[in-house]
Design an enzyme around this catalytic site. Structure first.
Site, PDB file in Angstrom:
ATOM      1  N   HIS A  44      -3.772   8.369   0.572  1.00 31.36           N
ATOM      2  CA  HIS A  44      -3.260   8.791  -0.735  1.00 31.36           C
ATOM      3  C   HIS A  44      -3.740  10.221  -0.958  1.00 31.36           C
ATOM      4  O   HIS A  44      -4.932  10.448  -1.123  1.00 31.36           O
ATOM      5  CB  HIS A  44      -3.813   7.899  -1.842  1.00 31.36           C
ATOM      6  CG  HIS A  44      -3.423   6.460  -1.697  1.00 31.36           C
ATOM      7  ND1 HIS A  44      -4.128   5.569  -0.925  1.00 31.36           N
ATOM      8  CD2 HIS A  44      -2.381   5.776  -2.216  1.00 31.36           C
ATOM      9  CE1 HIS A  44      -3.544   4.384  -0.981  1.00 31.36           C
ATOM     10  NE2 HIS A  44      -2.478   4.470  -1.756  1.00 31.36           N
ATOM     11  N   ASP A  86       1.304   8.180   0.600  1.00 28.78           N
ATOM     12  CA  ASP A  86       1.994   7.473  -0.471  1.00 28.78           C
ATOM     13  C   ASP A  86       2.008   8.243  -1.791  1.00 28.78           C
ATOM     14  O   ASP A  86       1.076   8.976  -2.087  1.00 28.78           O
ATOM     15  CB  ASP A  86       1.321   6.116  -0.708  1.00 28.78           C
ATOM     16  CG  ASP A  86       1.835   5.070   0.269  1.00 28.78           C
ATOM     17  OD1 ASP A  86       2.443   5.458   1.290  1.00 28.78           O
ATOM     18  OD2 ASP A  86       1.619   3.873   0.021  1.00 28.78           O
TER      19      ASP A  86
HETATM   20 ZN    ZN Z   1       1.799   3.849  -4.104  1.00 26.99          ZN
END
Ligand code: ZN
Length: 238
Positions: free
Chosen positions: A202, A57
């Protein structure tokens, strides 16, 4: 094999909203990874086949080059949920992701929380990001992932009307705390993954070095267990 988690289909909007809010509570509904008022929401695919999708992401950002090298060395495809604003800032990085054969998904333009927003804002956030993704040369299906996993009414309605699939995740090994170490991320990912899982990591900012460093370990362990890595749209077509 494929089972998209069908959400509540509505004929009478008001009734369903009321019932659902009563059933799940507005807050849980906004944050739920498996329930959405309109349209198709997928947090994993129901299959016996050992396939898994790695999703990354945010970004693209300054660490994208390193992310691409790591994926290349591991020999796995990933699906990048990028923001339109960061794509506009780093068009070369967007193209590099596409050129490396990875998939791009839409994570809004500004990464704002998409709750209590008007239809104009929703359309703008999504369409600007789509345009950046297309400008980078990606021509496959663009799935959507809401920032913070949050959605309530306006966003799902837009996605449903535009026949867009919302993709969340069922494995989230780096979100326990910001300083989760590499071994914990690898172990959590391997423990939680099952056939059809969608892993969220992430890796796009320097503060997330542990998540990036965990990719080789996750890939090696899951491969040893017989898993094959695919993109989100490959998984959905399964
Ligand atoms: Zn995000």
């Amino acid at each position: 094999m494929r089972s998209r988690l069908r959400t509540v289909l509505v004929s009478t909007v008001v009734v369903v909203i009321t019932l659902t809010v009563v059933a799940f509570g507005g807050f849980e509904l906004m944050n739920s990874r498996t329930v959405q008022l309109f349209g198709t929401l997928v947090n994993r695919v129901d299959t016996d086949e050992k396939v898994v999708a790695l999703t990354l992401d945010d970004g693209p950002s300054t660490t994208t080059g390193e992310v691409l090298r790591t994926l290349d060395e591991a020999g796995v495809p990933a699906t990048f949920y990028v923001t339109g604003d960061e794509m506009a800032e780093h068009p070369d990085l967007g193209r590099a992701i596409v050129d490396a054969g990875h998939e791009l998904g839409n994570h809004t333009a500004s990464h704002r929380r998409m709750v209590f927003v008007g239809p104009g804002t929703v359309a703008d956030e999504i369409e600007r990001t789509d345009a950046e993704i297309r400008a980078a040369g990606y021509d496959g299906e663009i799935t959507f992932r809401p920032p913070y996993g949050k959605k309530l009414i306006t966003l799902p309605r837009y996605l449903d009307q535009h026949d867009r699939t919302t993709v969340t995740w069922d494995v989230e090994p780096d979100s326990v705390s910001a300083d989760t170490d590499v071994d914990t991320i690898v172990r959590t990912a391997v423990e939680q993954t099952r056939p059809g899982s969608i892993i969220l990591l992430h890796v796009m900012y320097p503060s997330r070095a542990a998540s990036l460093a965990a990719i080789p370990g996750i890939v090696a362990a899951l491969r040893a267990d017989g898993y094959r890595f695919v993109t989100v749209s490959e998984m959905l077509a399964n």
